[in-house]
Design an enzyme around this catalytic site. Structure first.
Site, mmCIF file in Angstrom:
data_model
loop_
_atom_site.group_PDB
_atom_site.id
_atom_site.type_symbol
_atom_site.label_atom_id
_atom_site.label_comp_id
_atom_site.label_asym_id
_atom_site.label_seq_id
_atom_site.Cartn_x
_atom_site.Cartn_y
_atom_site.Cartn_z
ATOM 1 N N ASP A 162 0.859 -1.187 0.000
ATOM 2 C CA ASP A 162 0.000 0.000 0.000
ATOM 3 C C ASP A 162 0.893 1.234 0.000
ATOM 4 O O ASP A 162 1.598 1.486 0.978
ATOM 5 C CB ASP A 162 -0.913 -0.004 1.234
ATOM 6 C CG ASP A 162 -2.009 1.059 1.159
ATOM 7 O OD1 ASP A 162 -1.864 2.014 0.372
ATOM 8 O OD2 ASP A 162 -3.003 0.933 1.903
ATOM 9 N N ARG A 181 -0.289 4.423 -0.741
ATOM 10 C CA ARG A 181 -1.111 5.622 -0.753
ATOM 11 C C ARG A 181 -0.605 6.664 0.247
ATOM 12 O O ARG A 181 -0.060 6.336 1.296
ATOM 13 C CB ARG A 181 -2.570 5.273 -0.458
ATOM 14 C CG ARG A 181 -3.245 4.542 -1.601
ATOM 15 C CD ARG A 181 -4.653 4.119 -1.248
ATOM 16 N NE ARG A 181 -4.670 3.119 -0.193
ATOM 17 C CZ ARG A 181 -5.785 2.587 0.297
ATOM 18 N NH1 ARG A 181 -6.963 2.963 -0.185
ATOM 19 N NH2 ARG A 181 -5.726 1.668 1.243
#
Length: 400
Positions: free
Chosen positions: A329, A331
């Protein structure tokens, strides 16, 4: 360190630089974990150059914007094979110097690089090594070159600086603890590149650019759609009612999912979460959904589809990303904080099941109350949701 402390430290560093002082900037412990002494070319002095040479001991270089480099006809020394792609140009000396190597001569060259408009003012090669910064600064490349030029821009000085790596007495590079001790001993402000990144997101009006604000009637309700850009990538803010100067504003931060949002894919719960968020905001009478260009937890659509192919062979979402040498991830929600700060939103009610999203926002100074947004699993997304729960620790009561 809180985000507010980070901002205050950068503000102190900017004041020091404007007064002609030197500061130290450390990079990430996951990068080189080193620090550079930095000054602004507009305020360079022979005394500061001499201090830098004696106390930092590394290679003295002059970061500058690409526009300055073009103006002075400073081209890259060679194709970069450096591990971190440092953009060295051909070395130079001002024609006002003698040998070019003394602290006084080097200060003259540094100042000339900030002041001159004429490439013919310089000899090549020389004793000063210009570096070209990436145009988006530390938001594009988290190096000392970009940090120095960003700091110059933030003080409204000419985008040219001078830097030198800090090397210890024993010849080894100074790391974070060494830099902290050195800065305290020499009374120099110490900041990190991460501090500059946070500062730019919160304080730099050039980071997020407003494009449009239009009426948006939809099947889920009547909204407005505000468009912003970050590094030329779109950020969409779908909102209803008053969103400025609000407390406990209902918010959904939604990462783009072409397959789920547009095609209605059942491999994930993204499309359902998008629809339910808009329905809840309509019912609430106010709120906003921030739609981020972060497909596949930030790895992009093509990589997400490659990961899907690996998932079809039995891997879960985390295993597939790692198999592709991609983060599980990647983000980043700092642009969300920039939007919230711009709107003067003090606290939010966040539609999410993701504790990491809450933690990132809280670490950046946003007060967050979590509001569950759970979708019932189907036969196609059961494993996906199990991975969310057990590997990403999403708060999912419907999943075993």
């Amino acid at each position: 360190m809180s985000n507010n402390q980070s901002i205050l430290k950068v503000e102190q560093a900017l004041k020091d630089l404007q007064q002609g002082k030197l500061i130290i900037v450390a990079d990430s412990t996951e990068r080189e974990a080193e620090g550079d002494m930095i000054g602004l070319a507009d305020f360079v002095s022979p005394e500061n150059v001499n201090y830098m040479i004696q106390n930092a001991r590394g290679l003295l270089c002059v970061p500058m914007s690409s526009a300055v480099a073009r103006k002075l006809d400073l081209n890259l020394m060679s194709q970069s094979h450096d591990a971190f792609h440092t953009a060295f140009t051909i070395s130079t000396d001002s024609k006002m110097t003698t040998t070019g190597i003394s602290a006084f001569d080097r200060a003259k060259t540094i100042k000339a690089l900030a002041d001159s408009n004429n490439p013919k003012d310089f000899y090549h090669p020389g004793h000063i090594f210009p570096l070209i910064a990436a145009d988006d600064g530390v938001l594009e490349r988290d190096g000392h070159t970009e940090a120095a030029v960003d700091l110059a821009r933030l003080t409204h000085a000419t985008p040219v600086a001078y830097i030198c790596e800090v090397v210890k007495d024993n010849g080894k590079m100074a790391r974070r603890a060494d830099l902290k001790a050195f800065a305290q001993k020499e009374n120099l402000t110490l900041i990190t590149i991460e501090d500059i990144i946070n500062y730019r997101f919160e304080k730099d009006s050039t980071v997020l650019k407003s494009v449009s604000d239009v009426d948006l009637p939809t099947k889920f309700g009547h909204f407005r759609l505000k468009t912003l850009t970050f590094k030329d990538e779109p950020i969409l803010v779908i909102y209803k009612g008053k969103i400025e100067n609000q407390e406990d504003l209902l918010v959904r931060i939604h990462s783009e999912c072409f397959t789920g949002d547009i095609l209605g894919s059942k491999r994930c719960d993204c499309g359902q979460q998008l629809e339910q968020s808009l329905i809840k905001i309509e019912k609430n009478g106010s709120g906003m959904l921030i739609y981020l260009h972060q497909e596949g937890r930030g790895i992009g659509l093509i990589n997400k589809l490659k990961a899907y192919q690996l998932q079809d062979q039995g891997l879960d979402t985390v295993e597939a990303n790692l198999k592709l040498d991609l983060p599980a991830d990647k983000r980043d929600y700092r642009m969300v904080v920039a939007i919230l700060k711009r709107l003067k939103v003090g606290s939010i009610e966040l539609l999410t099941n993701n504790p990491d999203k809450v933690k990132q926002l809280e670490n950046l100074g946003i007060k967050v109350k979590r509001v569950a947004l759970e979708m019932k699993p189907n036969s196609s997304d059961q494993k996906y949701l199990e991975t969310k729960k057990h590997k990403f620790h999403h708060l999912l009561n419907e999943v075993d």
